[in-house]
Design an enzyme around this catalytic site. Structure first.
Site, PDB file in Angstrom:
ATOM      1  CB  SER A  14      61.093 -21.079 -15.481  1.00 33.93           C
ATOM      2  OG  SER A  14      60.613 -20.581 -14.294  1.00 33.93           O
ATOM      3  CG  ASN A  15      61.849 -22.521 -10.183  1.00 34.07           C
ATOM      4  OD1 ASN A  15      62.566 -22.284  -9.480  1.00 34.07           O
ATOM      5  ND2 ASN A  15      60.602 -21.951 -10.327  1.00 34.07           N
ATOM      6  CG  HIS A 104      54.985 -20.314  -0.761  1.00 36.99           C
ATOM      7  ND1 HIS A 104      54.153 -20.897  -1.523  1.00 36.99           N
ATOM      8  CD2 HIS A 104      55.064 -19.468  -0.144  1.00 36.99           C
ATOM      9  CE1 HIS A 104      53.198 -20.063  -1.009  1.00 36.99           C
ATOM     10  NE2 HIS A 104      53.598 -18.976  -0.574  1.00 36.99           N
TER      11      HIS A 104
HETATM   12  C1  GRF Z   1      57.278 -20.853  -8.847  1.00 38.22           C
HETATM   13  O1  GRF Z   1      56.966 -19.371  -8.781  1.00 38.22           O
HETATM   14  C2  GRF Z   1      57.352 -21.402  -7.556  1.00 38.22           C
HETATM   15  O2  GRF Z   1      57.701 -20.541  -6.415  1.00 38.22           O
HETATM   16  C3  GRF Z   1      55.828 -21.873  -7.370  1.00 38.22           C
HETATM   17  O3  GRF Z   1      55.322 -22.082  -8.575  1.00 38.22           O
HETATM   18  C4  GRF Z   1      56.100 -21.374  -9.577  1.00 38.22           C
HETATM   19  C5  GRF Z   1      56.548 -22.444 -10.652  1.00 38.22           C
HETATM   20  O4  GRF Z   1      56.927 -21.627 -11.669  1.00 38.22           O
HETATM   21  N1  GRF Z   1      55.781 -22.792  -6.364  1.00 38.22           N
HETATM   22  P1  GRF Z   1      57.798 -22.479 -12.970  1.00 38.22           P
HETATM   23  O5  GRF Z   1      56.681 -23.363 -13.465  1.00 38.22           O
HETATM   24  O6  GRF Z   1      58.965 -23.188 -12.285  1.00 38.22           O
HETATM   25  O7  GRF Z   1      58.246 -21.319 -13.927  1.00 38.22           O
END
Ligand code: GRF
Length: 190
Positions: A14-15, A104
């Site tokens: 999602s990021n 993080h």
């Molecule tokens: C996020 O919560 C980030 O902070 C952590 O891993 C997660 C990744 O989520 N490092 P996504 O795969 O981007 O949804």
């Protein structure tokens, strides 16, 4: 100048999607490669849908000099760890010193280090009775979750919040601040 970004992710992505969307048609940056250590990671579905070159790596490949050279071919301005669960090997950090960033889902230096990912983090923060949590975007160096902090953003923890509710609030912070922090860093690299 169009900056090239390489995104590493192990999960949903999602990021990665938030970053792709933020820079879409801006002419400023684009994700030129997506790397995952999980063949079934959701981030690879995003890569296919967005027609972004993608790579599944194993631990052996990750350690090799040849892999750093392969990444250099994409001329990345930044290498973005967006939920990538393996520790970056020292030779890769050396090859891209101060060009690798990580997000993080907690306020480092608290609640960081080995094993602190996903729901484990939010559970630990709630069980510690903290009244707030947040995100930390930092440079990646040879020590897990330790590099210089670039940005932190906070959110309240409401009475009775469970880890999923906190995770949802944290994701909102991530999707807002990660792309904008990347833009801020790219502007400094001009
Ligand atoms: C996020 O919560 C980030 O902070 C952590 O891993 C997660 C990744 O989520 N490092 P996504 O795969 O981007 O949804």
């Amino acid at each position: 100048m169009m900056h090239s970004l390489i995104v590493f992710a192990s999960g949903k992505g999602s990021n990665a999607q938030a970053i792709i969307d933020y820079f879409r048609n801006t002419g400023k940056a684009s994700v030129s490669l997506i790397v995952s250590n999980k063949p079934d990671a959701g981030v690879l579905d995003i890569a296919r849908r967005e027609q972004i070159p993608h790579l599944v790596i194993d631990r052996q490949m990750f350690q090799q000099e040849a892999f750093a050279k392969q990444l250099q071919a994409y001329k990345p301005s930044l290498i973005v760890l967006a939920g990538f669960l393996w520790k970056v090997p020292d030779q890769l950090i050396a090859a891209f010193r101060n060009r690798i960033i990580n997000i993080h889902p907690a306020l480092l230096p608290d609640f960081g280090g080995k094993g602190m990912y996903g729901a484990h983090v939010h559970t630990a923060v709630i069980q510690a009775g903290r009244k707030e949590s947040g995100i930390t975007i930092h440079y990646v160096d040879e020590v897990y979750d330790n590099g210089d902090i670039i940005l932190q953003a906070r959110c309240k923890i409401d009475e009775g919040d469970n880890p999923d509710q906190l995770a949802a609030r944290i994701h909102q912070l991530e999707h807002f601040y990660f792309p904008r922090t990347i833009e801020f860093l790219l502007n400094q690299l001009q």
